[in-house]
Design an enzyme around this catalytic site. Structure first.
Site, PDB file in Angstrom:
ATOM      1  N   CYS A  13      21.745  45.938  40.121  1.00  0.00           N
ATOM      2  CA  CYS A  13      22.646  45.359  39.112  1.00  0.00           C
ATOM      3  C   CYS A  13      23.956  44.988  39.787  1.00  0.00           C
ATOM      4  O   CYS A  13      24.596  45.841  40.413  1.00  0.00           O
ATOM      5  CB  CYS A  13      22.876  46.375  38.002  1.00  0.00           C
ATOM      6  SG  CYS A  13      24.296  46.057  36.954  1.00  0.00           S
ATOM      7  N   CYS A  55      26.944  47.049  38.628  1.00  0.00           N
ATOM      8  CA  CYS A  55      26.847  48.413  39.162  1.00  0.00           C
ATOM      9  C   CYS A  55      27.110  48.419  40.658  1.00  0.00           C
ATOM     10  O   CYS A  55      27.744  49.339  41.187  1.00  0.00           O
ATOM     11  CB  CYS A  55      25.469  49.000  38.872  1.00  0.00           C
ATOM     12  SG  CYS A  55      24.958  48.867  37.140  1.00  0.00           S
TER      13      CYS A  55
END
Length: 489
Positions: A413, A416
């Site tokens: 991600c 992230c």
């Protein structure tokens, strides 16, 4: 005579009624009292679980207690660090989110919209960022006057790339003066065409929906391959480990306590970072998505699942104490590096002289507050043995952490990955500072030193990384209050 008889009868009836009432009241309440006490005990036990009352007292491997950190952080540090990281100098972070994972194929790229990069229109990038020559102390960007389109582009927190390829040329003169031998992180190449500036204020760290085996593999690789742990020892609650039945982790902690201080500290730092990130995700959780607008907020159930004593077989309290330990480590690093920034010629340059001066003043006030804390971690106990053994251990420590920074390129991600890389670099910078005490003591007052330097990237990562820890402890306090209030209902 009849009058006397009636009066006597009335007295007898009244006495009978009163005695029956008292006896009934006594029997009723004496019958209920043990039940009420039992219920109160049950409620109290449940409250102890919910309010995390075991999260108290002195932390291991240092002489500071949880309560002192809570008070110091929530009332003194948190308000200051929030203001500081909102300044232009600290809000832009240069990062390469396209570097391939060096350890396994990128087979789980996040397809959720909140994970994606969404660039801001170049027309909305401040002119002060796109033009001008900046030396190593003249770095960052001018004030954004109009970010409406950028805010619209963020798509509920998807990453906003704040510069296009053309704009990147404006930062070509931002020099990198590194103390290479003390790097604890694999730094991004800032000159790479894939590196881009990201506005951290438009890209808050929160739950994006990225979870499951892909996320587990990242953390499993960090713990299993980089925390000095033999494969025969299993971490508690590891979803990728073989089933251990009712194992409560005592075997793991027996092994951990048998390690030297340095290796034990290493594990606690990684566990603390993991806990901090989990708190952010619980505090900024996607609660509802509808009518084109998402609602983010604290998810108490998610928090309990990750940290509640009963839910985690006691592991949650250990995780949270490691967060406090990490906070102390980075707080100590900021204390140690303050002389570097107190020198008059060090400027936090954005091109706006008025803002630059006020940002420097805020930073010095922040350092002054840190110096008032009486229970700093003593890093002198680390690597303090035989010189050759200490040097070997320190290098092993550094290489393990550097490897962890590489693993951040395996996070599927983008959002992230951004915050993982920033917080890892922030911790790496803190470690670099702690183990450069001699170089910092010998800093010249009126000119730069070749012995110790911090790049703008390291400064931004250090302050924002510590801000994330400060926010975690503040959010943890809020969760405890919410759970306590919920227990009263």
């Amino acid at each position: 005579m009849w009058r006397v008889t009636l009066q006597a009868l009335g007295v007898l009836l009244l006495a009978w009624f009163f005695s029956s009432f008292v006896l009934g009241w006594f029997q009723l309440n004496s019958g209920k009292k043990p039940q009420t006490q039992h219920s109160e005990k049950q409620a109290g036990a449940a409250a102890d679980q919910s309010c995390f009352c075991q999260l108290t007292g002195v932390l291991d491997d240092c002489f500071c207690d949880v309560e002192s950190i809570d008070s110091f952080n929530n009332f003194k540090i948190y308000p200051r660090i929030q203001k500081l990281t909102e300044r232009d100098y600290f809000r832009y972070y240069r990062v390469n989110l396209k570097r391939p994972c060096p350890f396994w194929a990128d087979d789980a790229q996040c397809s959720i919209k909140d994970c994606h990069v969404e660039p801001c229109p170049e027309s909305k990038i401040p002119v002060g960022i796109k033009s001008g020559n900046y030396n190593k102390y003249s770095q960052a960007a001018d004030t954004m006057s109009d970010i409406t389109e950028c805010e619209q582009a963020k798509e509920l927190g998807a990453i906003n790339s704040t510069l296009s390829n053309q704009s990147k040329q404006a930062f070509a003169d931002w020099a990198r003066h590194d103390d290479a031998q003390d790097h604890f992180c694999e730094l991004d190449d800032e000159t790479s065409p894939d590196a881009e500036y990201v506005d951290l204020l438009l890209n808050p760290e929160r739950f994006t929906g990225y979870k499951g085996p892909s996320a587990w593999r990242v953390w499993n690789s960090i713990y299993e391959e980089n925390c000095f742990k033999p494969r025969s020892v299993y971490r508690p609650l590891n979803p990728l480990a073989p089933s251990r039945g009712d194992d409560d982790g005592e075997g793991f902690y027996t092994w951990l306590e048998g390690l030297c201080l340095e290796k034990r500290v290493f594990y606690r730092l990684i566990s603390g970072l993991h806990s901090s990130i989990n708190i952010h995700l619980c505090a900024e959780y996607l609660l509802d998505e509808g009518w084109g607008r998402s609602i983010w907020g604290p998810n108490i159930q998610e928090f309990r699942q990750r940290f509640d004593t009963a839910e985690t077989k006691g592991e949650g309290i250990r995780r949270l104490k490691n967060l406090y330990f990490l906070y102390l480590i980075e707080l100590r690093a900021l204390y140690k590096v303050s002389p570097y920034f107190e020198r008059a010629f060090i400027n936090l340059y954005t091109g706006n002289s008025q803002e630059d001066g006020s940002t420097k003043e805020l930073l010095l006030q922040f350092f002054s507050e840190i110096k008032s804390f009486p229970m700093h971690f003593d890093e002198k106990s680390m690597f303090a043995g035989h010189k050759l053994e200490a040097k070997t251990l320190k290098e092993e420590f550094r290489l393990h952490f550097k490897n962890i920074s590489k693993i951040m390129d395996c996070v599927g991600c983008s959002k992230c990955r951004l915050w993982g890389k920033l917080q890892t670099e922030g911790l790496g910078t803190a470690l670099k500072i702690l183990f450069s005490e001699r170089e910092i003591k010998n800093l010249p007052e009126h000119y730069p030193s070749k012995g110790f330097q911090l790049t703008r990237q390291e400064i931004v990562a250090l302050l924002n990384g510590f801000s994330r820890l400060s926010t975690s402890i503040h959010q943890l306090h809020s969760f405890r209050l919410m759970l306590k209030e919920k227990g009263k209902r």
